[in-house]
Design a protein around this motif. Structure first.
Motif, PDB file in Angstrom:
ATOM      1  N   LYS A   1      30.785  36.862  48.272  1.00 35.97           N
ATOM      2  CA  LYS A   1      31.560  36.056  47.336  1.00 35.97           C
ATOM      3  C   LYS A   1      33.026  36.472  47.376  1.00 35.97           C
ATOM      4  N   PRO A   2      33.951  35.521  47.563  1.00 36.46           N
ATOM      5  CA  PRO A   2      35.384  35.871  47.629  1.00 36.46           C
ATOM      6  C   PRO A   2      35.865  36.638  46.399  1.00 36.46           C
ATOM      7  N   LEU A   3      35.366  36.236  45.210  1.00 39.01           N
ATOM      8  CA  LEU A   3      35.770  36.926  43.982  1.00 39.01           C
ATOM      9  C   LEU A   3      35.360  38.394  44.029  1.00 39.01           C
ATOM     10  N   VAL A   4      34.147  38.669  44.525  1.00 39.05           N
ATOM     11  CA  VAL A   4      33.661  40.046  44.616  1.00 39.05           C
ATOM     12  C   VAL A   4      34.481  40.840  45.625  1.00 39.05           C
TER      13      VAL A   4
ATOM     14  N   ILE B   1      37.673  40.426  46.506  1.00 35.53           N
ATOM     15  CA  ILE B   1      38.984  40.770  45.921  1.00 35.53           C
ATOM     16  C   ILE B   1      38.829  41.826  44.841  1.00 35.53           C
ATOM     17  N   PHE B   2      37.762  41.713  44.040  1.00 35.02           N
ATOM     18  CA  PHE B   2      37.512  42.734  43.019  1.00 35.02           C
ATOM     19  C   PHE B   2      37.302  44.101  43.649  1.00 35.02           C
ATOM     20  N   ILE B   3      36.499  44.167  44.714  1.00 34.79           N
ATOM     21  CA  ILE B   3      36.217  45.438  45.390  1.00 34.79           C
ATOM     22  C   ILE B   3      37.504  46.067  45.915  1.00 34.79           C
ATOM     23  N   ILE B   4      38.367  45.244  46.495  1.00 36.54           N
ATOM     24  CA  ILE B   4      39.660  45.744  46.998  1.00 36.54           C
ATOM     25  C   ILE B   4      40.482  46.322  45.850  1.00 36.54           C
ATOM     26  N   SER B   5      40.490  45.614  44.713  1.00 41.45           N
ATOM     27  CA  SER B   5      41.263  46.077  43.551  1.00 41.45           C
ATOM     28  C   SER B   5      40.716  47.397  43.014  1.00 41.45           C
ATOM     29  N   ALA B   6      39.381  47.499  42.894  1.00 42.18           N
ATOM     30  CA  ALA B   6      38.761  48.734  42.401  1.00 42.18           C
ATOM     31  C   ALA B   6      39.043  49.894  43.350  1.00 42.18           C
ATOM     32  N   PHE B   7      38.957  49.640  44.648  1.00 42.85           N
ATOM     33  CA  PHE B   7      39.235  50.662  45.659  1.00 42.85           C
ATOM     34  C   PHE B   7      40.656  51.200  45.508  1.00 42.85           C
ATOM     35  N   LEU B   8      41.628  50.302  45.374  1.00 44.98           N
ATOM     36  CA  LEU B   8      43.032  50.716  45.272  1.00 44.98           C
ATOM     37  C   LEU B   8      43.303  51.480  43.984  1.00 44.98           C
ATOM     38  N   TYR B   9      42.686  51.010  42.873  1.00 42.37           N
ATOM     39  CA  TYR B   9      42.898  51.710  41.604  1.00 42.37           C
ATOM     40  C   TYR B   9      42.411  53.153  41.676  1.00 42.37           C
TER      41      TYR B   9
ATOM     42  N   LEU C   1      48.007  46.473  44.778  1.00 37.74           N
ATOM     43  CA  LEU C   1      47.259  46.092  43.577  1.00 37.74           C
ATOM     44  C   LEU C   1      47.895  44.888  42.885  1.00 37.74           C
ATOM     45  N   LEU C   2      49.204  44.815  42.883  1.00 37.24           N
ATOM     46  CA  LEU C   2      49.884  43.662  42.298  1.00 37.24           C
ATOM     47  C   LEU C   2      49.403  42.373  42.959  1.00 37.24           C
ATOM     48  N   ILE C   3      49.210  42.431  44.273  1.00 43.21           N
ATOM     49  CA  ILE C   3      48.761  41.253  45.011  1.00 43.21           C
ATOM     50  C   ILE C   3      47.293  40.951  44.728  1.00 43.21           C
ATOM     51  N   SER C   4      46.434  41.997  44.805  1.00 43.86           N
ATOM     52  CA  SER C   4      44.993  41.769  44.653  1.00 43.86           C
ATOM     53  C   SER C   4      44.627  41.338  43.237  1.00 43.86           C
ATOM     54  N   VAL C   5      45.284  41.913  42.229  1.00 40.60           N
ATOM     55  CA  VAL C   5      44.994  41.524  40.838  1.00 40.60           C
ATOM     56  C   VAL C   5      45.410  40.074  40.592  1.00 40.60           C
ATOM     57  N   THR C   6      46.509  39.651  41.200  1.00 40.38           N
ATOM     58  CA  THR C   6      46.950  38.264  41.063  1.00 40.38           C
ATOM     59  C   THR C   6      45.939  37.307  41.688  1.00 40.38           C
ATOM     60  N   LEU C   7      45.435  37.655  42.871  1.00 37.29           N
ATOM     61  CA  LEU C   7      44.405  36.831  43.511  1.00 37.29           C
ATOM     62  C   LEU C   7      43.126  36.806  42.681  1.00 37.29           C
ATOM     63  N   PHE C   8      42.771  37.959  42.119  1.00 37.50           N
ATOM     64  CA  PHE C   8      41.572  38.059  41.282  1.00 37.50           C
ATOM     65  C   PHE C   8      41.693  37.136  40.069  1.00 37.50           C
ATOM     66  N   LYS C   9      42.863  37.096  39.469  1.00 37.77           N
ATOM     67  CA  LYS C   9      43.105  36.228  38.316  1.00 37.77           C
ATOM     68  C   LYS C   9      42.932  34.755  38.697  1.00 37.77           C
ATOM     69  N   LYS C  10      43.506  34.366  39.826  1.00 40.89           N
ATOM     70  CA  LYS C  10      43.414  32.965  40.251  1.00 40.89           C
ATOM     71  C   LYS C  10      41.965  32.557  40.504  1.00 40.89           C
ATOM     72  N   MET C  11      41.180  33.467  41.097  1.00 46.15           N
ATOM     73  CA  MET C  11      39.784  33.152  41.396  1.00 46.15           C
ATOM     74  C   MET C  11      38.935  33.057  40.132  1.00 46.15           C
ATOM     75  N   THR C  12      39.192  33.944  39.155  1.00 52.23           N
ATOM     76  CA  THR C  12      38.426  33.871  37.893  1.00 52.23           C
ATOM     77  C   THR C  12      38.784  32.589  37.142  1.00 52.23           C
ATOM     78  N   LEU C  13      40.027  32.147  37.242  1.00 53.20           N
ATOM     79  CA  LEU C  13      40.420  30.897  36.591  1.00 53.20           C
ATOM     80  C   LEU C  13      39.708  29.702  37.213  1.00 53.20           C
ATOM     81  N   SER C  14      39.516  29.746  38.544  1.00 53.53           N
ATOM     82  CA  SER C  14      38.826  28.634  39.205  1.00 53.53           C
ATOM     83  C   SER C  14      37.357  28.553  38.791  1.00 53.53           C
ATOM     84  N   LEU C  15      36.763  29.735  38.452  1.00 50.75           N
ATOM     85  CA  LEU C  15      35.357  29.764  37.999  1.00 50.75           C
ATOM     86  C   LEU C  15      35.243  29.479  36.511  1.00 50.75           C
TER      87      LEU C  15
END
Length: 397
Positions: A197-200, A202-210, A378-392
């Motif tokens: 899942k694309p959302l997962v 992007i989330f994994i990338i964000s968690a990894f970076l944090y 993280l600035l990039i990945s969190v922004t993508l994560f937000k856009k994907m959650t909005l689409s769902l």
């Protein structure tokens, strides 16, 4: 207890350098023994834990940790800590998957889920904070090579025993058998399917970076305080507790701020504040010499400012986890938590090893400047994560 034990790796690295004459690069592998074990065990057993029962899994994890804590003072060698953190990592993977899964049993809706998850993570950070003081109380400042600090593990084993009794009497429900896959292989395959899942992703990338940032800073802060700022060992460890306190406070404050602003706006502001703090504070540390300091009250202001980065990074991890878990069905939470733990662990190991290498090769300041790179990603990945959650969930804020 897992907060104290897991986050003692920074203290143990410093004490291993002093007590066992290992290099910074050699000591940095302790993070790997902890995090890679967490990753491997989470990946293998995340889908299996609901079958054996969350309560049994927690009891097994606590018993294993109590046993290894009792053995460490007897072993009293650097290889013993590799074994210690491997056992802690294995047990933590089991415990975190179980606890995160149980949250879904006792909450209804994303808001309540997020509130309880933030509370748990806040208590976890209080454990991290207390751990620095527990360990520093057993350190002999008059002899940096002394191994008397190992006696702390007898106390920790006793505390783990109390946790064991608490879980033993807790009314934890077993997973509904009707929601489980027909066989273990199917359960494992369903966990792997989540990663498509694309959302997962992007989330994994964000968690990894944090976690790369958090563990890179948190693990090496005691050594930074001791070898760069020239502070005494006990004060170096105690001062690192400011980082844990900042994380705990940041999560409590974030819980209140989320009443008024959206989670994305909060995280965006936190990331920008983290970058600003690194750029403003690190230049000040070049002029600190704490070799004659004997009290926390005498420590220069610059030494207190650097750990405050924890205040701004604090909301990222629990918020991202909560948004991700709330978007899935409850029976998928154990598998998703397994993936969270796997990639968080990989991020922690990567952050610690990279920071240790740069620290050893260049300087502590260079190592901490390096956090600006994952902050930018993280600035990039969190922004993508937000856009994907909005689409769902178009109504998500």
């Amino acid at each position: 207890m897992f907060a104290i034990l897991l986050n003692s790796v920074g203290t143990v690295i410093l004490q291993s350098i002093n007590s066992f004459d290992v290099t910074k690069v050699q000591a940095s592998v302790l993070e790997g023994y902890k995090d890679l074990t967490i990753a491997l065990v989470s990946f293998v057993i995340a889908s299996f834990i609901p079958r054996i029962g969350y309560k049994f899994a927690m009891l097994f994890a606590l018993a294993a940790v109590a046993l290894i804590c009792l053995l460490i003072p007897t072993i009293a060698q650097f290889y013993g800590f590799k074994l210690l953190f491997a056992v802690i990592g294995c047990s933590f993977a089991i415990m975190k998957i179980s606890v995160y899964s149980v949250i879904g049993q006792v909450t209804d809706g994303a808001n309540k889920h997020s509130a309880l998850l933030n509370t748990i993570e806040g208590i976890f950070m209080l454990g991290v904070l207390s751990g620095y003081w527990v360990f520093s109380g057993f350190i002999d400042n008059t002899d940096v090579h002394s191994k008397t600090w190992l006696d702390v593990y007898y106390l920790l084993a006793a505390f783990v025993g109390v946790a064991f009794l608490a879980v033993l009497v807790a009314p934890i429900k077993a997973q509904n058998a009707g929601q489980l896959p027909h066989n273990q292989w199917q359960a494992f395959i369903e966990m792997l399917k989540l990663t498509y899942k694309p959302l997962v992703i992007i989330f994994i990338i964000s968690a990894f970076l944090y976690v790369l940032i958090e563990q890179g800073v948190g693990t090496w802060l005691p050594t930074f305080n001791n070898q760069v700022l020239k502070l005494p060992v006990d004060i170096s460890i105690q001062l690192a507790s400011v980082f844990a306190a900042a994380l705990a406070l940041g999560r409590l404050v974030a819980g209140q701020m989320l009443r008024f602003i959206g989670w994305y706006q909060l995280l965006l502001g936190c990331l920008l504040a983290m970058a600003a703090l690194v750029l403003l504070v690190l230049p000040l540390t070049h002029h600190v010499d704490g070799s004659n300091i004997n009290s926390l009250l005498d420590v220069p202001l610059a030494a207190y400012l650097l750990p405050l980065i924890g205040f701004f990074m604090a909301p990222l991890y629990p918020l991202l986890n909560s948004v991700m878990l709330s978007s899935l069905e409850q029976h998928q939470h154990a598998a998703m938590t397994g993936l969270i733990v796997v990639f968080s662990a990989l991020g922690g190991t990567t952050g610690s090893i990279i920071t240790g290498l740069v620290f050893d090769t260049l300087s502590g300041q260079h190592a901490f400047y390096l956090t600006l790179i994952p902050i930018s990603f993280l600035l990039i990945s969190v922004t993508l994560f937000k856009k994907m959650t909005l689409s769902l969930h178009p109504s998500a804020s």
